[in-house]
Design an enzyme around this catalytic site. Structure first.
Site, PDB file in Angstrom:
ATOM      1  N   GLU A   1     -11.577 -15.420  -1.703  1.00 19.83           N
ATOM      2  CA  GLU A   1     -10.827 -16.013  -2.824  1.00 19.83           C
ATOM      3  C   GLU A   1     -10.659 -15.037  -4.056  1.00 19.83           C
ATOM      4  O   GLU A   1     -10.488 -15.419  -5.280  1.00 19.83           O
ATOM      5  CB  GLU A   1     -10.941 -17.443  -3.031  1.00 19.83           C
ATOM      6  CG  GLU A   1     -11.081 -18.308  -1.673  1.00 19.83           C
ATOM      7  CD  GLU A   1      -9.703 -18.277  -1.212  1.00 19.83           C
ATOM      8  OE1 GLU A   1      -8.559 -18.483  -1.886  1.00 19.83           O
ATOM      9  OE2 GLU A   1      -9.965 -17.943   0.350  1.00 19.83           O
TER      10      GLU A   1
ATOM     11  N   ASP B   1      12.795  11.228  -4.341  1.00 27.19           N
ATOM     12  CA  ASP B   1      12.911  10.012  -3.251  1.00 27.19           C
ATOM     13  C   ASP B   1      13.477   8.891  -4.054  1.00 27.19           C
ATOM     14  O   ASP B   1      13.445   8.762  -5.357  1.00 27.19           O
ATOM     15  CB  ASP B   1      11.825  10.009  -2.242  1.00 27.19           C
ATOM     16  CG  ASP B   1      10.499   9.788  -3.343  1.00 27.19           C
ATOM     17  OD1 ASP B   1      10.555   9.413  -4.523  1.00 27.19           O
ATOM     18  OD2 ASP B   1       9.487   9.978  -2.899  1.00 27.19           O
TER      19      ASP B   1
END
Ligand code: 6GU
Length: 272
Positions: free
Chosen positions: A124, A181
Site C-alpha cells: 500500500e 513522434d
C-alpha cells in the site's frame, strides 16, 4: 545520466540491459545501479513492511530500511541523514498511482536531470514520512503512469526509464525520431496529435497497396497526407487531444478533415 533504482525485486530490471537503453548503458551514456532494499533490513527475515497504523487492508513499507537505503544511495557515506550535501542535480522519483501524471513533458524534463533515484514501493505504499523527510533533502516527484493500479512501482519505473532515456542525445539511432513522434516537439512532429500510419516495402502486400501519395516524391503532398491521417486517427482514438488543440493551430484544411471525422470546428465531437 545516472539512474539508481531501489526495489525489493532487483531482477525486475533485467530489461534495462537490452535494446536501445541497454546499448546506451554499454556505451556508458547511461549508468544504472539497482539496489535491493532488503540489504537495509536487519532482522533475520529482512522485513520491509508492516501493518498500517489506523487499520485497514494491505501492508505499508517501513521507514527504517528506506531511510538507510536513501542514506547509502544518495549520501556520500550517510550524508543524506547528516544534512550534508546531496549529490549535485539529484532528484528522487517515487512511482505511485497517487502521483502526478508522468507524460511526455515530464519525460523531457527528467531527461535533463543528471541523476535520478527511483524508490519503488510495493503493497500500500511507503510510510509517508520517508517522502516528507526526503523532501527536506532534495527535489522529490511522486509520479503515476496512468489511471490504473499496479501491484508495485517496478513496471512503472521501467516505463519511465524507457521514455526518459530515449530522449537522451545519442540513444535513438535517428536523432530526429524522438522529437518527431506522437507528443514530440520536433520539426516534423504532429503537435498535440498522435501519429498516423506508416508503410514500408513491398508496395503491394497481400493485395494491399501503399497509399500512392507516399510514392510520389511530392514532399508537400506527403506532409499534408500525413497530417490528414494524424488528424483522422486522433479524432478516432483521442478526441480529448483534438478538443485540446488551440483553434489557431488548425488550418481550414485541418478543420475540414476534422469535421469529416465528426468534429465541429470548435473542436467538439459532434459524432454522437
Ligand atoms: Cl507509478 N505505481 C503503481 N503501483 N501503480 C500505478 C502507477 C505507479 N502508475 C499507474 N498505476
Amino acid at each position: 545520466m545516472r539512474l539508481d533504482i531501489i526495489t525489493i525485486f532487483p531482477e525486475y530490471f533485467a530489461p534495462v540491459q537490452v535494446s536501445l537503453i541497454g546499448k546506451a548503458v554499454q556505451r556508458g551514456d547511461i549508468s544504472v545501479a539497482v539496489h535491493d532494499l532488503r540489504a537495509w533490513a536487519h532482522d533475520p527475515h529482512k522485513t520491509v513492511d508492516d501493518t498500517p497504523f489506523g487499520g485497514g487492508p494491505g501492508m505499508v513499507m517501513r521507514p527504517e530500511p528506506w531511510g538507510e537505503a536513501l542514506d547509502a544511495v544518495l549520501g556520500n557515506g550517510g550524508e543524506f541523514r547528516a544534512q550534508g550535501p546531496i549529490p549535485e542535480g539529484a532528484e528522487l522519483i517515487v512511482p505511485t498511482p497517487a502521483g502526478a501524471r508522468f507524460d511526455q513533458s515530464a519525460a523531457a524534463e527528467l531527461a535533463g536531470i543528471p541523476r535520478l533515484v527511483f524508490a519503488c514501493g510495493r503493497y500500500e505504499g511507503i510510510d509517508a514520512r520517508v517522502i516528507s523527510y526526503a523532501r527536506t533533502r532534495l527535489p522529490v516527484r511522486e509520479l503515476s503512469i496512468g489511471d490504473y493500479v499496479l501491484a508495485g512501482g517496478e513496471p512503472a519505473v521501467l516505463v519511465m526509464i524507457e521514455a526518459i532515456c530515449r530522449l537522451l542525445p545519442g540513444v535513438l539511432g535517428n536523432a530526429e525520431s524522438a522529437a518527431d513522434d506522437s507528443f514530440g516537439a520536433g520539426a516534423g512532429a504532429m503537435h498535440g496529435l498522435v501519429e498516423g500510419p506508416a508503410y514500408t516495402r513491398p508496395r503491394n502486400w497481400r493485395g494491399l497497396e501503399v497509399p500512392e501519395v507516399l510514392l510520389s516524391g511530392n514532399h508537400g503532398a506527403i506532409a499534408r497526407f500525413r497530417r490528414d491521417e494524424a488528424l483522422r486517427r486522433t479524432a478516432l482514438t483521442r478526441p480529448d487531444l483534438v478538443a485540446a488543440l488551440p483553434e489557431e493551430s488548425l488550418s481550414a484544411r485541418d478543420r475540414q478533415v476534422l469535421s469529416e471525422a465528426g468534429f465541429a470546428s470548435s473542436g467538439e465531437d459532434v459524432a454522437h
